[in-house]
Design a protein around this motif. Structure first.
Motif, short mmCIF file in Angstrom:
data_model
loop_
_atom_site.label_atom_id
_atom_site.label_comp_id
_atom_site.label_asym_id
_atom_site.label_seq_id
_atom_site.Cartn_x
_atom_site.Cartn_y
_atom_site.Cartn_z
N ILE A 51 106.23 46.47 -35.48
CA ILE A 51 106.65 47.85 -35.69
C ILE A 51 108.17 47.83 -35.79
O ILE A 51 108.85 47.17 -34.98
CB ILE A 51 106.22 48.74 -34.51
N TYR A 52 108.71 48.50 -36.80
CA TYR A 52 110.15 48.56 -36.98
C TYR A 52 110.62 49.98 -36.73
O TYR A 52 109.95 50.95 -37.11
CB TYR A 52 110.53 48.22 -38.43
N GLY A 53 111.81 50.12 -36.13
CA GLY A 53 112.39 51.45 -35.95
C GLY A 53 113.91 51.35 -35.90
O GLY A 53 114.46 50.41 -35.33
N ILE A 79 102.26 42.77 -46.36
CA ILE A 79 103.45 42.09 -46.89
C ILE A 79 104.56 43.11 -47.13
O ILE A 79 104.34 44.15 -47.76
CB ILE A 79 103.12 41.32 -48.19
N HIS A 80 105.73 42.82 -46.62
CA HIS A 80 106.86 43.77 -46.72
C HIS A 80 108.18 43.00 -46.64
O HIS A 80 108.20 41.80 -46.32
CB HIS A 80 106.76 44.79 -45.58
N SER A 81 109.28 43.69 -46.92
CA SER A 81 110.61 43.08 -46.74
C SER A 81 111.57 44.13 -46.23
O SER A 81 111.32 45.34 -46.37
CB SER A 81 111.12 42.50 -48.07
N PRO A 127 110.02 38.87 -48.91
CA PRO A 127 108.71 39.39 -48.49
C PRO A 127 108.03 38.45 -47.49
O PRO A 127 108.11 37.22 -47.62
CB PRO A 127 107.93 39.44 -49.81
N HIS A 128 107.36 39.05 -46.52
CA HIS A 128 106.66 38.26 -45.50
C HIS A 128 105.56 39.12 -44.89
O HIS A 128 105.56 40.34 -45.03
CB HIS A 128 107.63 37.81 -44.41
N SER A 129 104.65 38.46 -44.18
CA SER A 129 103.66 39.19 -43.38
C SER A 129 103.80 38.71 -41.94
O SER A 129 104.60 37.81 -41.66
CB SER A 129 102.24 38.95 -43.89
N HIS A 130 103.02 39.31 -41.06
CA HIS A 130 103.02 38.86 -39.66
C HIS A 130 101.72 38.16 -39.33
O HIS A 130 101.29 38.16 -38.17
CB HIS A 130 103.25 40.05 -38.72
N GLY A 131 101.10 37.57 -40.35
CA GLY A 131 99.86 36.82 -40.16
C GLY A 131 98.81 37.70 -39.52
O GLY A 131 98.61 38.84 -39.91
FE LIG Z 1 108.26 42.04 -40.80
#
Ligand SMILES: [Fe+2]
Length: 175
Positions: free
Chosen positions: A90-92, A137-139, A81-85
């Protein structure tokens, strides 16, 4: 009509320069990214079968500082798990899928270690995109090797952001 990288970058510039709230803007960019992920010319120019795992910069905006990155994600890998502060990403997916998990912190920020509870789990498949705003927060998990485009608000390696640490943080099971 073909949707080229240049079109996507120009559309993203226009959207990101608007006054709308940040999540609203990145949701719009995420929507535009769908067109790029499914454009056969873009895919053929960006990825080839057997390409080794790694990251390449496709575009960096000199004024707004956002990046468009092409990733070949190695199969069988699950990130922490992490955040981008204060920034965003964006993920695709171009092919196969990314298993995304979202988390919320369930203990006070004043405590040193974070206690996380998983709040969502879903797959991003070919042409799917999702924008993660500041602090989200996501992974990611890639059961098989796959091709991913990531758009980031800045160089995420250079900013302070949350990363799960096993000895400090805790992930609740079946929360
Ligand atoms: Fe990320």
């Amino acid at each position: 009509m073909a949707y080229a990288l240049e079109d996507f970058c120009q559309d993203s510039r226009t959207i990101l320069m608007s006054d709308a709230p940040i999540q609203n803007r990145i949701d719009k960019v995420a929507d535009k990214l769908k067109g790029l992920l499914t454009d056969p010319d873009f895919v053929a120019a960006t990825f080839t079968e057997g390409m080794p795992a790694g990251k390449r910069e496709l575009y960096h905006d000199p004024d707004l500082d956002f990046y468009v990155l092409a990733h070949v994600q190695e199969g069988g890998k699950r990130g922490t798990p992490h955040s981008h502060g204060a920034s965003w990403a964006i993920y695709g997916n171009v092919n196969d899928f990314t298993r995304m998990r979202e988390y919320r912190r369930v203990n006070p920020e004043s405590e040193e270690g974070a206690v996380l509870a998983q709040s969502a789990e879903y797959d991003l498949r070919r042409g799917d995109t999702k924008g993660y705003g500041p602090g989200y927060i996501h992974s990611t998990e890639h059961p098989q090797t796959c091709w991913v485009i990531r758009v980031t608000g800045t160089d995420l390696d250079k900013i302070e952001r949350y990363r799960f640490r096993k000895l400090r943080d805790r992930l609740l099971e079946n929360a």
